[in-house]
Scaffold this motif. Structure first.
Motif, PDB file in Angstrom:
ATOM      1  N   LEU A 237      -0.808   7.130   7.294  1.00 22.65           N
ATOM      2  CA  LEU A 237      -1.744   6.179   7.237  1.00 22.65           C
ATOM      3  C   LEU A 237      -3.244   6.646   6.815  1.00 22.65           C
ATOM      4  O   LEU A 237      -4.096   6.020   5.914  1.00 22.65           O
ATOM      5  CB  LEU A 237      -2.203   5.594   8.547  1.00 22.65           C
ATOM      6  N   ILE A 240      -3.275   7.189   2.880  1.00 34.00           N
ATOM      7  CA  ILE A 240      -3.394   5.886   2.327  1.00 34.00           C
ATOM      8  C   ILE A 240      -4.867   5.257   2.347  1.00 34.00           C
ATOM      9  O   ILE A 240      -5.461   4.811   1.057  1.00 34.00           O
ATOM     10  CB  ILE A 240      -2.374   4.881   2.684  1.00 34.00           C
ATOM     11  N   ILE A 241      -5.623   5.660   3.323  1.00 37.08           N
ATOM     12  CA  ILE A 241      -6.800   5.439   3.371  1.00 37.08           C
ATOM     13  C   ILE A 241      -7.780   6.065   2.696  1.00 37.08           C
ATOM     14  O   ILE A 241      -8.815   5.615   1.918  1.00 37.08           O
ATOM     15  CB  ILE A 241      -7.315   5.336   4.747  1.00 37.08           C
ATOM     16  N   THR A 266      -5.177  -1.103  -2.350  1.00 36.65           N
ATOM     17  CA  THR A 266      -4.916  -0.427  -1.339  1.00 36.65           C
ATOM     18  C   THR A 266      -4.889  -0.780   0.305  1.00 36.65           C
ATOM     19  O   THR A 266      -4.441  -0.393   1.145  1.00 36.65           O
ATOM     20  CB  THR A 266      -6.087   0.640  -1.487  1.00 36.65           C
ATOM     21  N   ILE A 270      -2.644  -0.230   3.289  1.00 39.17           N
ATOM     22  CA  ILE A 270      -2.973   0.147   4.848  1.00 39.17           C
ATOM     23  C   ILE A 270      -2.566  -0.838   5.810  1.00 39.17           C
ATOM     24  O   ILE A 270      -2.198  -0.285   6.983  1.00 39.17           O
ATOM     25  CB  ILE A 270      -4.774   0.101   4.752  1.00 39.17           C
TER      26      ILE A 270
END
Length: 313
Positions: A237, A240-241, A266, A270
């Motif tokens: 996570l 990806i953030i 994106t 998320i």
């Protein structure tokens, strides 16, 4: 009549046998080259090459020869690295279900043949890249060196950071494509490098979770093997953030549509990543995460190409 029929049947059987052998050979080559991995690495080369033409004011029709050399040369370099990876990791591949069909495991290709194929393919690819620009050839070599030496030979069997090292290798691909046209000291290829680097981490972590038993059996120190699935889901996570940052740097170059599209893509990833900690079937979630990562890369590249195509300008 009977002799003619028998001859015809024999000819058909021979033809069918030859076709089957050719098909099996192609399948073995596909597994040796890790088909999807090869495509995922060549796509950024093409995308960056296309973007470099646009920002340099060049036309594709005037550079089609250079394009062929760049794509073929970079494909050979990447292929050579993947072949050498298969050669070196045959002992690991024998312990993993997902790699059982590789010709190094089945014995369809001898290890000596695979080794020399990897070396020769790499050399031919690097020589071809020298006919583009020296900068593109250097990036090609660096990507190859990081993947083969630093990742395959050194870190993969020893450190959980092997994922980070492998991601550095793949991130060189847009620099290769861009540098074939112009120096890569431009915002777009640098940001693409960063995106590719970050993108590969959650992509690889999804594979590691999905194939946890394989990596555990083979003794490969992937993050979920060493620190557990929960830690891996949180790391997934975070990376990806981090992708949210980079579209801001491309507003001036690719415009607000790209920015909104990239941010939306994106955010979708998320949302999917946040479901990992609550997933009843974490393997199924990992598969969805893996699939989304590929969709992300393809769509991002496709939009970059469309926005810089002649029909849009």
């Amino acid at each position: 009549m009977e002799n003619g029929q028998l001859l015809s049947e024999t000819t058909l059987e021979t033809t069918a046998g030859s076709s089957s052998k050719a098909l099996n050979l192609l399948i073995d080559i596909k597994y040796l080259l890790k088909g999807k991995v090869l495509v995922a690495n060549v796509l950024p080369v093409f995308t960056a090459y296309w973007l470099a033409l646009y920002f340099s004011g060049e036309r594709f029709v005037d550079n089609w020869g250079l394009f062929l050399i760049t794509i073929i040369g970079s494909t050979l370099v990447i292929s050579g690295a993947l072949i050498l990876n298969n050669w070196y990791e045959v002992d690991l591949d024998k312990k993993m279900v997902r790699t059982q069909k590789r010709p190094t495991v089945t014995g369809n290709f001898s290890l000596n043949t695979v080794l020399w194929s990897g070396i020769i393919t790499s050399i031919i690819g690097l020589v071809m890249m020298l006919f583009t620009t020296l900068e593109a050839a250097v990036y090609s070599f660096l990507g190859w060196f990081v993947y083969v030496v630093l990742y395959t030979f050194w870190t993969k069997r020893k450190f959980t950071l092997n994922t980070i090292v492998g991601s550095v290798s793949g991130a060189f691909t847009p620099l290769i494509g861009w540098a074939a046209i112009a120096p890569a000291n431009h915002t777009v290829p640098i940001v693409m490098f960063c995106i590719l680097f970050i993108w590969q981490v959650p992509h690889t972590l999804a594979i590691a979770i999905k194939r946890l038993e394989d990596y555990t059996r083979a003794g490969v120190p992937m993050l979920p093997v060493v620190y557990g699935v929960d830690v891996t889901i949180r790391q997934n996570l975070i990376y990806i953030i981090a992708l949210m940052l980079f579209p801001f740097f491309l507003i001036a170059s690719l415009g607000w549509f790209f920015f909104i599209f990239a941010i939306s893509l994106t955010i979708g990833w998320i949302i999917l990543a946040m479901k990992g900690s609550r997933a009843k079937d974490v393997k199924k979630w990992a598969q969805s995460n893996l699939r989304y990562s590929l969709i992300y890369l393809i769509l991002l590249s496709f939009v970059m190409i469309i926005l810089t195509s002649p029909i849009m300008n």
